[in-house]
Each structure stands twice: as structure tokens, then as C-alpha cells.
Design an enzyme around this catalytic site. Sequence first.
Site, PDB file in Angstrom:
ATOM      1  N   GLN A  38      15.449-135.282 -22.647  1.00  0.00           N
ATOM      2  CA  GLN A  38      15.898-134.953 -22.522  1.00  0.00           C
ATOM      3  C   GLN A  38      16.061-133.586 -22.914  1.00  0.00           C
ATOM      4  O   GLN A  38      16.614-133.524 -23.656  1.00  0.00           O
ATOM      5  CB  GLN A  38      17.778-135.494 -22.059  1.00  0.00           C
ATOM      6  N   LYS A  73      19.780-142.763 -15.958  1.00  0.00           N
ATOM      7  CA  LYS A  73      18.362-142.954 -15.631  1.00  0.00           C
ATOM      8  C   LYS A  73      17.496-144.815 -15.659  1.00  0.00           C
ATOM      9  O   LYS A  73      16.223-144.959 -14.986  1.00  0.00           O
ATOM     10  CB  LYS A  73      17.543-141.855 -16.184  1.00  0.00           C
ATOM     11  N   ASP A 118       8.010-135.853 -16.552  1.00  0.00           N
ATOM     12  CA  ASP A 118       8.778-134.912 -16.199  1.00  0.00           C
ATOM     13  C   ASP A 118       7.701-133.279 -15.435  1.00  0.00           C
ATOM     14  O   ASP A 118       8.055-132.149 -14.785  1.00  0.00           O
ATOM     15  CB  ASP A 118       9.295-134.517 -17.561  1.00  0.00           C
TER      16      ASP A 118
END
Length: 291
Positions: free
Chosen positions: A101, A57, A124
Site C-alpha cells: 500500500q 481490499k 498492482d
Amino acid sequence: MALIDGNVIDGRAVAQEVRDRVRREVEELVASGGTRPGLATILVGDDPASQVYVRNKHEKSREAGMQSFNHTLPGDTPQDELADLIVELNEDDSVHGILLQLPVPDHIDSDAMIALIDPRKDVDGLTPVNAGLLALGKPGMVPCTPAGCMDLLRAAGTELTGAEAVVIGRSILVGKPMQQLLLAANATVTQCHSRTRDLAEHCRRADVIVAAVGAPKLVKGDWVKEGATVIDVGMNRTDEGLVGDVDFDSARERARAITPVPGGVGQMTIAMLLHNTLEAARRQAGVAAHS
Ligand code: NAP
């Protein structure tokens, strides 16, 4: 660049297109006086797979011209400390996107931590606010993997209006938002899960199958209607390597278009994360968001 090779959708090519567009638009935003978009990731613990995801990422966000900030916390970090960091990043003007994460260690309540993320920075798309906006059909941050699946369907030229779509899986990360995106695109959606009776029969009438299960080669070729589009989200590590939830070799005989594993959906998730971070930066700068 060809986005489809025969009937195989080239996720790498579609993802590259998204990343190239994001990189161009980041430079346009900066040239017009906007702040360079910044993505902050938080990794708690040392799970090797998560470390790889986070590294990718950062690499891709820097390639797209963004700033990237990595916060790695020890696995025994108290929840309060993680909460403090999220609040700090919420207030940091150089950070436009925050990604926690997953999975986090067991002593941390991931739902509570995600809910702390400022919805405008929730790249997200997992906060209750963004999940609610999606359910209401209003603009918000859309989870990256299902957003990527929609781009792959577009790349394959799949007609969604009036189509029978079957989504296998009902997770918050993939299955549920996928169902909502397909519904918003005017498909007639059936959501299947582990308690669904006769999954094969549901699949056989589908014009579009999206498999997000985590069961290697669950969807057999003879479950696929001739001419259907098959999107395989599954990533299963097996003795024969990484395989999807679809038995690719038999399914591709009947599908009009199908994604491979690897080289399909997996490529899109990071690309859509970059897209979301750019959109977040635009919205925070008061610049009209793109679709
Ligand atoms: P998840 O949270 O474990 O959800 C799996 C879903 O599949 C659940 O809704 C479950 O039903 C359903 N299911 C399990 N066995 C089934 C069966 N035999 N028949 C029908 N449905 C069944 O997983 P997830 O996070 O959604 O991820 C799904 C897969 O996608 C995994 O392989 C994951 O690694 C992969 N993934 C890939 C990406 C990517 O970037 N390519 C991103 C995210 C996830 P119940 O709800 O009834 O338990």
C-alpha cells in the site's frame, strides 16, 4: 443491470459486474482443483486513508471467495524488514498477489521495494517488469485504475479505434499506463501534464478525455467536445466533499458519456485488483489466463 444512466457511467454497476464474474471464476478455478487465490497486502504505518483502502481490499477479496492476508507493520519498520517480508510472500504458494500500500514512510524507498515483488504476483502492475511489458504491448499485470478506466470506456460503448484521446497526467500509477492502454486500443493519444501549453485546446479536440491530475474541477464544461467520453480519475477532498478533476455539472451537458465522482473510477480500482489476483493465481497454476 444498466451500466449507464442517461449519459452517466455507473461505476458501481460496472464494478459489481467485474466482482460477480471474478467470484464465479474463483469458484470454477477451485472446483477444477486449483488453489484458492490469495491476496496479501502490506501496510506500513497508520495513515488513516491507507487503512481504509486496505480494509476495503480485504473485505472485497473475501467476498470474491479469495484468501486475504494482511501484514501491518509499524511506521518505523526498517526497510530490510519490509524487504524480508516481500521475499517471504514471493515464496509463499498460498499468496498469488502482493500489494504494497502506497505511500510508504519517507525512510523507505518504495521503488526498490516494489521492484522486489515477484512480477507474477505484482497485482498492482507497478514492477519494472510489468511496466515494461505494458510498454512493449505484451501480456502482463496492468495497473488497476487505468485497467478499470478501460472497462468503463467499454461499458460506455466508446469507439477507441482512431479516436483522439487526451490523457491529463503522466504518473506511473495512472497517466502513463492509461496512455499505453489507449494506444494499444488504437486511439491517437496526447499526454498532457503540468507543463502542457493550452490544456483546454487539447481537450477541445478530444473524443476521449481521461483526467488524472488531482486538481478539483480543472476540466471545464466548455473544454469538452460535444459527444466526447469523459473519464474522471481525480479524487479531491474539498469543503463541498469528494470532487473529481472535471467540472461534472457543466461537462455532462456536452459529454456523450461521463463518470461521476464518487461512483465512477474509484469503484473500479478494487474490482480490477480482484481481477488481477485471479489472473495471477491462474497463471501461477498454469491455467490459461483470461483477457
Ligand atoms: P500524481 O502522481 O500527483 O500525478 C498528477 C499528474 O497531473 C502529474 O503528471 C502532473 O504533471 C499533472 N498535473 C498536475 N497539475 C496539472 C495541471 N494544472 N494541468 C495538467 N496536468 C497537471 O497523481 P496520480 O497518482 O496520477 O493521481 C491523480 C488523481 O487521481 C488524484 O486525484 C488521485 O487521488 C486520483 N486517483 C484515483 C484513483 C481511483 O481509484 N479513483 C486511483 C489513483 C489515483 P507533472 O508530471 O508535470 O507534475
